[in-house]
Design a protein around this motif. Sequence first.
Motif, mmCIF file in Angstrom:
data_model
loop_
_atom_site.group_PDB
_atom_site.id
_atom_site.type_symbol
_atom_site.label_atom_id
_atom_site.label_comp_id
_atom_site.label_asym_id
_atom_site.label_seq_id
_atom_site.Cartn_x
_atom_site.Cartn_y
_atom_site.Cartn_z
ATOM 1 N N ARG A 196 -1.655 -1.515 -10.885
ATOM 2 C CA ARG A 196 -1.891 -0.610 -9.756
ATOM 3 C C ARG A 196 -3.164 -0.995 -9.008
ATOM 4 N NH1 ARG A 196 -0.001 4.464 -8.437
ATOM 5 N NH2 ARG A 196 -1.368 5.724 -7.110
ATOM 6 N N THR A 202 -9.432 -6.845 -12.506
ATOM 7 C CA THR A 202 -8.351 -5.903 -12.244
ATOM 8 C C THR A 202 -7.748 -5.488 -13.577
ATOM 9 O OG1 THR A 202 -6.900 -7.805 -11.932
ATOM 10 C CG2 THR A 202 -7.806 -6.797 -9.954
ATOM 11 N N GLY A 250 -3.024 -5.410 -1.368
ATOM 12 C CA GLY A 250 -2.478 -4.766 -0.179
ATOM 13 C C GLY A 250 -3.536 -4.536 0.878
ATOM 14 N N LEU A 251 -4.725 -4.097 0.448
ATOM 15 C CA LEU A 251 -5.818 -3.856 1.391
ATOM 16 C C LEU A 251 -6.236 -5.144 2.093
ATOM 17 C CD1 LEU A 251 -8.055 -2.075 2.602
ATOM 18 C CD2 LEU A 251 -9.443 -2.581 0.573
ATOM 19 N N PRO A 291 2.549 1.654 -4.075
ATOM 20 C CA PRO A 291 1.631 1.007 -5.028
ATOM 21 C C PRO A 291 2.096 1.063 -6.475
ATOM 22 C CG PRO A 291 0.819 3.179 -4.437
ATOM 23 C CD PRO A 291 2.041 2.937 -3.592
ATOM 24 N N ASP A 292 3.136 1.829 -6.771
ATOM 25 C CA ASP A 292 3.570 2.000 -8.157
ATOM 26 C C ASP A 292 4.693 1.051 -8.550
ATOM 27 O OD1 ASP A 292 1.766 4.094 -8.689
ATOM 28 O OD2 ASP A 292 3.100 5.532 -7.700
ATOM 29 N N THR A 331 -2.523 -4.156 -7.119
ATOM 30 C CA THR A 331 -1.663 -3.883 -5.973
ATOM 31 C C THR A 331 -2.467 -3.350 -4.798
ATOM 32 O OG1 THR A 331 0.221 -3.419 -7.403
ATOM 33 C CG2 THR A 331 0.309 -2.537 -5.175
ATOM 34 N N ARG A 332 -3.314 -2.375 -5.048
ATOM 35 C CA ARG A 332 -4.115 -1.796 -3.972
ATOM 36 C C ARG A 332 -5.081 -2.816 -3.384
ATOM 37 N NH1 ARG A 332 -5.633 4.171 -6.469
ATOM 38 N NH2 ARG A 332 -3.605 5.163 -6.029
ATOM 39 N N LEU A 389 0.821 -1.211 0.000
ATOM 40 C CA LEU A 389 0.000 0.000 0.000
ATOM 41 C C LEU A 389 0.859 1.266 0.000
ATOM 42 C CD1 LEU A 389 -2.912 -0.902 2.454
ATOM 43 C CD2 LEU A 389 -2.984 -0.771 -0.037
#
Length: 219
Positions: free
Chosen positions: A177, A173, A184-185, A60-61, A180-181, A57
Amino acid sequence: MTESRGTTPGTGPSHAFGGAAADPGQGPGDAMTVLARSWLWILGSALVTLVPGVLILVWPDETLHVLAVLIGLYLLLIGALRFVTAFSREGAGERLPGLLIALLFVLAGVLCLRNPLQTIAALSLIVGLAWLVSGILTLYTAISAEDLPHRGVVLGAALLGIVAGTVVLVLPTESARALTRLLGLWLVLLGLVELGVAFAWRSSTRKAATAPAAPRSTS
């Protein structure tokens, strides 16, 4: 995903590892069971889940390659921890779900690391299936296990894993990016729930340790 534990840890004043009672006369199998029941294994699982989630998080890039490596390492470490904690159950039949979860995570981790340049869809499929199946197995164990401390917390963790796996599998998705979010969440949420399970298990361990021993019969 957190795996449910067995019966309340053994009582007694002496605790060898994280509150698990030690018995000098026990065999290697019994020693492994005592070690596996320690709440520190659950805490380690929570940190292994939480730390990658926070890193993902915060950055994220990063590329899909970095994301796949992070997720792969997370899955391998969780698999190793699940293998140990599977022995928290005394019966061989009750250990099977835990061992299946461990094998599932290890295989998923190997798939992520074997080809870290895979597509977004493939990475989502691997992680989503791992979470979903692990959540189902944990739910089964939590329901069927006898004398499970804080059963509601474990059930909540199992349900969260099922929801996380379903969301990752169902929601499209469109970019690295977004993936990833999303991952991560869910990692952060799962890690926080596992922290709750770890401290709940520690509470049960301490209560068992301070409980007065049953009086022995003099007859």
